[in-house]
Enzyme design. Structure first.
Site, PDB file in Angstrom:
ATOM      1  N   ASN A   1       0.889  -1.336   0.000  1.00 19.17           N
ATOM      2  CA  ASN A   1       0.127   0.057   0.000  1.00 19.17           C
ATOM      3  C   ASN A   1       0.954   1.314   0.048  1.00 19.17           C
ATOM      4  OD1 ASN A   1       0.453   1.249   2.645  1.00 19.17           O
ATOM      5  ND2 ASN A   1      -0.500  -0.806   3.466  1.00 19.17           N
TER       6      ASN A   1
ATOM      7  N   CYS B   1      -6.977  -1.014  12.972  1.00 21.32           N
ATOM      8  CA  CYS B   1      -6.396  -2.025  12.220  1.00 21.32           C
ATOM      9  C   CYS B   1      -6.012  -3.144  13.239  1.00 21.32           C
ATOM     10  CB  CYS B   1      -5.239  -1.720  11.293  1.00 21.32           C
ATOM     11  SG  CYS B   1      -5.687  -0.544  10.111  1.00 21.32           S
TER      12      CYS B   1
ATOM     13  N   HIS C   1      -8.459   0.393   2.661  1.00 20.66           N
ATOM     14  CA  HIS C   1      -9.581  -0.366   3.015  1.00 20.66           C
ATOM     15  C   HIS C   1     -10.406   0.652   3.736  1.00 20.66           C
ATOM     16  CE1 HIS C   1      -6.460  -3.896   4.618  1.00 20.66           C
ATOM     17  NE2 HIS C   1      -7.341  -4.130   3.844  1.00 20.66           N
TER      18      HIS C   1
ATOM     19  N   ARG D   1       0.324 -11.640   2.369  1.00 21.52           N
ATOM     20  CA  ARG D   1      -0.542 -11.732   3.553  1.00 21.52           C
ATOM     21  C   ARG D   1      -1.283 -13.036   3.582  1.00 21.52           C
ATOM     22  NH1 ARG D   1      -3.383  -6.697   6.356  1.00 21.52           N
ATOM     23  NH2 ARG D   1      -3.279  -8.347   7.988  1.00 21.52           N
TER      24      ARG D   1
HETATM   25  N1  ARG Z   1      -0.058  -3.473   5.767  1.00 22.24           N
HETATM   26  C1  ARG Z   1      -0.979  -4.053   5.882  1.00 22.24           C
HETATM   27  C2  ARG Z   1      -1.756  -3.987   4.500  1.00 22.24           C
HETATM   28  O1  ARG Z   1      -1.599  -3.349   3.725  1.00 22.24           O
HETATM   29  C3  ARG Z   1      -2.038  -3.030   6.809  1.00 22.24           C
HETATM   30  C4  ARG Z   1      -3.104  -3.503   7.000  1.00 22.24           C
HETATM   31  C5  ARG Z   1      -4.309  -2.420   7.764  1.00 22.24           C
HETATM   32  N2  ARG Z   1      -5.281  -2.889   8.140  1.00 22.24           N
HETATM   33  C6  ARG Z   1      -6.667  -2.382   8.094  1.00 22.24           C
HETATM   34  N3  ARG Z   1      -7.636  -2.629   8.609  1.00 22.24           N
HETATM   35  N4  ARG Z   1      -6.752  -1.127   7.319  1.00 22.24           N
HETATM   36  O2  ARG Z   1      -2.634  -4.900   4.449  1.00 22.24           O
END
Ligand code: ARG
Length: 275
Positions: free
Chosen positions: A24, A267, A171, A92
């Protein structure tokens, strides 16, 4: 024995947290730049605030999974069902198995979506706090729209889709936060025109709390709401004053190291008792 606290959350300690890849815009230029010790202190401070108002369950950290701390992405939990995430990014994907194990050992019925349907759990699916039967669903970057009929069927709730359009707010929980009493804290520029119309039609004007870009990029909308308390990284004086005037109490706790990975307080936690 299971406590009867109205609020119960899942968190995962940051022993293996770090920025190890870029999935991201927040992670760009931050690979290996998160200070592990500071991250631990920030997480502990946040955990202690959470523990003042809620029961916090912990799942074990896993080496090689630096984003496992972001438990909001484990699943969408509703009553005794957990709809498991199916991550878009390969980095992930191995997390899902650990979340599934923890949730099922805690007594949840873990449901998985058909392959090819992308879904990142409570990161992209948030219950309205005015009427619990309404689920807001964000798509466009991570979760896919095709998850909607499955969520409706599994949970028997109304789902309102919102298309995200700013990659910094990839998100739903980075730019949209339903608050107790049917309030909504959100950053309109993160949504497309149609989504903005829907929000305006469904949330009364006196319940819509629009944040500035400055608040949005400090992750003001990535907030944990527990009753009248709101735990977040930072809010400008203006936003803090507006929230206070609606009866909320702000707890600001710095999350700089986690923001390098694109996340803040919301998060880092998953509400477990959604009824
Ligand atoms: N580095 C993680 C990703 O890009 C961060 C996730 C953040 N989570 C959230 N619920 N916004 O997936």
């Amino acid at each position: 024995m299971r406590s009867t606290n109205e609020f119960r959350f899942l968190m995962c300690p940051p022993h293996h947290f770090g920025v190890e890849y870029v999935i991201n815009p927040w992670m760009q230029g931050q690979v290996n730049a998160a200070d592990q010790e500071l991250a631990c202190r920030q997480w502990m401070q946040f955990h202690s605030f959470m523990s003042n108002y809620a029961d916090v369950a912990l799942m074990p950290a896993v080496s090689g999974l630096p984003d496992l701390v972001f438990t909001a992405n484990a699943a969408l939990v509703y009553r005794q069902v957990a709809v498991l995430s199916s991550f878009r990014c390969m980095e992930r994907q191995p997390e899902a198995q650990y979340y599934a194990e923890w949730l099922s050992s805690d007594g949840f019925r873990v449901e998985t979506l058909p392959s090819g349907i992308l879904f990142e759990g409570a990161g992209d699916a948030l219950f309205d706090r005015g009427s619990n039967a309404l689920l807001w669903f964000g798509y466009g970057f991570r979760s896919s729209e095709t998850a909607v009929p499955h969520l409706k069927r599994s949970l028997d709730v109304e789902v309102q889709e919102l298309r995200l359009r700013d990659p910094r707010f990839y998100h739903l929980d980075t730019c949209f936060c339903p608050l107790e009493g049917g309030y909504l804290l959100y950053y309109p520029a993160a949504f497309d025109g149609q989504a903005n119309e829907v929000i305006q039609a469904r949330v009364p004007a006196d319940r819509r709390l629009v944040v500035s870009e400055e608040d949005a990029i400090h992750f003001a909308c990535n907030a944990v709401n527990i009753g009248k308390k709101i735990i977040l990284n930072y809010a400008t004086r203006d936003l803090a004053a507006r929230l206070t005037s609606h009866g909320f109490e702000l707890i600001q706790t710095r999350m700089s190291e986690f923001m390098k990975a694109g996340g803040s307080t919301k998060c880092l936690s998953l509400r477990l008792n959604e009824v």
